[in-house]
Enzyme design. Structure first.
Site, PDB file in Angstrom:
ATOM      1  N   PRO A 128       0.542  -1.073  -0.110  1.00 40.31           N
ATOM      2  CA  PRO A 128       0.100   0.114   0.098  1.00 40.31           C
ATOM      3  C   PRO A 128       0.919   1.910   0.066  1.00 40.31           C
ATOM      4  O   PRO A 128       0.529   2.136   0.271  1.00 40.31           O
ATOM      5  CB  PRO A 128      -0.834   0.125   1.199  1.00 40.31           C
ATOM      6  CG  PRO A 128       0.385  -0.600   2.230  1.00 40.31           C
ATOM      7  CD  PRO A 128       1.013  -1.627   1.448  1.00 40.31           C
ATOM      8  N   GLU A 129       2.027   1.044  -0.695  1.00 41.14           N
ATOM      9  CA  GLU A 129       2.305   2.332  -0.147  1.00 41.14           C
ATOM     10  C   GLU A 129       2.872   3.570  -0.705  1.00 41.14           C
ATOM     11  O   GLU A 129       2.367   4.413  -0.310  1.00 41.14           O
ATOM     12  CB  GLU A 129       4.503   1.783  -0.730  1.00 41.14           C
ATOM     13  CG  GLU A 129       5.380   1.768   0.498  1.00 41.14           C
ATOM     14  CD  GLU A 129       5.330   0.240   0.385  1.00 41.14           C
ATOM     15  OE1 GLU A 129       6.049  -0.753   0.995  1.00 41.14           O
ATOM     16  OE2 GLU A 129       4.247  -0.381  -0.387  1.00 41.14           O
ATOM     17  N   LEU A 130       2.005   3.724  -2.192  1.00 43.13           N
ATOM     18  CA  LEU A 130       1.144   4.159  -2.648  1.00 43.13           C
ATOM     19  C   LEU A 130      -0.342   5.188  -2.340  1.00 43.13           C
ATOM     20  O   LEU A 130      -0.149   6.555  -2.152  1.00 43.13           O
ATOM     21  CB  LEU A 130       0.987   4.624  -4.197  1.00 43.13           C
ATOM     22  CG  LEU A 130       2.522   4.457  -5.260  1.00 43.13           C
ATOM     23  CD1 LEU A 130       3.423   3.755  -5.103  1.00 43.13           C
ATOM     24  CD2 LEU A 130       2.193   4.127  -6.512  1.00 43.13           C
ATOM     25  N   GLY A 133       1.441   7.451   1.180  1.00 43.28           N
ATOM     26  CA  GLY A 133       2.022   8.498  -0.074  1.00 43.28           C
ATOM     27  C   GLY A 133       3.069   8.645   0.004  1.00 43.28           C
ATOM     28  O   GLY A 133       3.907   9.682  -0.071  1.00 43.28           O
TER      29      GLY A 133
END
Length: 250
Positions: A128-130, A133
Site C-alpha cells: 500500500p505504499e502509494l 503516499g
C-alpha cells in the site's frame, strides 16, 4: 525482537517485534545484525525467516515516521535499504515462512527471500505504499520486479491492494500455500533442499539474478572457476550416480 533456533544446519529466525513485527530503524538494525551473525556461522547452511502470531510483518511503523522527523526517517530508510539488499544477495538459502499478514515492507522482506511458503488462512499480502503516499525505495522496487510477473506489476504496485494467499501466489508473492501447522516444517524442508546445492554455485547464481539484465557476464570468471573446481566435479559425479547409476562415461 528476534528469536533464533538452529537445527540440522537450518537457522530459524523468528521476528517478535510487537505489535505485528512493524519495521522500525532499531528492528531493521537488529535483523541486519542477526543475518550478519548467520552469515559468519559455519554451522548454518540455510535460513528460515518467519513471524509471530497473525503477522509476518505489517511494514514500517508509520507513527514513528510522522512523529520522529527527518533524521529518523533517513536512518530508517538507510537500514531498510541495507536489509533488503542483504536478503536479496545473502549467500545462503533464505526461505520465508509467511505465517500471516505481510504488508508493505513486510511483503518486500518476503519477496527478497529465495522461496516463500505461506500459511493458508486469513493472512494477506500487499503493497500500500502509494496509498500511504510514499514511493518505493529503488532496491525494494528491484526486488518486487523480480518477484511479481510483469502483467501484474502495475496492479500490485500502483493500486496498493492486499491479497489472500491464493491471489498472492498468482501474483508471485508466494510460491506455496500450506496448512498453518505444516508451515515451518515445509519451509525447513525447502531450505534443506536448497542447502544441498554447492554453496559457491548457489551464491554466484543469486548474485547473477540480482544483476541488471546483460550484466551477469561480469561474473563469468568466477563462474568458470567453479565449473573446473574439484568440488564441482565431485558433485557432478554424485548427481550422475543418483540419476543414471554411474559416475563416468567409461
Amino acid at each position: 525482537m528476534i528469536q533464533r533456533s538452529d537445527d540440522g544446519g537450518v537457522a530459524l529466525i523468528r521476528m517478535e517485534n510487537e505489535p505485528a513485527n512493524v519495521l522500525t530503524a532499531e528492528f531493521s538494525d537488529a535483523l541486519n545484525a542477526e543475518f550478519d551473525r548467520v552469515r559468519e556461522d559455519g554451522s548454518v547452511e540455510a535460513v528460515v525467516l518467519t513471524g509471530t502470531g497473525s503477522a509476518f510483518s505489517a511494514g514500517v511503523e508509520l507513527f514513528r515516521v510522522v512523529d520522529d522527523g527527518a533524521a529518523y526517517v533517513e536512518s530508517l530508510l538507510a537500514s531498510l535499504g541495507v536489509l533488503f539488499s542483504k536478503l536479496r544477495a545473502f549467500p545462503k538459502p533464505v526461505v520465508a515462512a509467511v505465517n500471516g499478514h505481510a504488508i508493505a515492507g513486510g511483503a518486500v522482506i518476503a519477496c527478497a527471500c529465495d522461496y516463500r511458503v505461506m500459511s493458508r488462512g486469513n493472512g494477506r499480502i500487499g503493497l500500500p505504499e502509494l496509498r500511504v503516499g510514499v514511493p518505493f525505495p529503488s532496491v525494494a522496487l528491484d526486488i518486487l520486479r523480480g518477484a511479481v510477473p510483469r502483467r501484474y506489476q502495475r496492479e500490485v504496485l500502483l493500486l496498493g491492494r492486499s491479497y489472500d494467499p491464493e491471489a498472492a501466489a498468482e501474483r508471485g508473492f508466494v510460491d506455496e500455500i500450506v496448512p498453518p501447522e505444516h508451515l515451518i516444517e515445509r519451509a525447513r524442508t525447502v531450505a534443506a533442499e536448497l542447502a544441498s546445492i554447492p554453496a559457491a554455485t548457489y551464491d554466484l547464481t543469486k548474485r547473477q539474478l540480482s544483476r541488471a539484465p546483460g550484466r551477469a557476464a561480469e561474473l563469468d570468471d568466477e563462474l568458470r572457476s567453479i565449473w573446473i573446481s574439484a568440488e564441482t566435479a565431485s558433485h557432478i559425479r554424485g548427481y550422475l550416480e543418483r540419476t543414471l547409476g554411474r559416475s563416468s562415461a567409461r
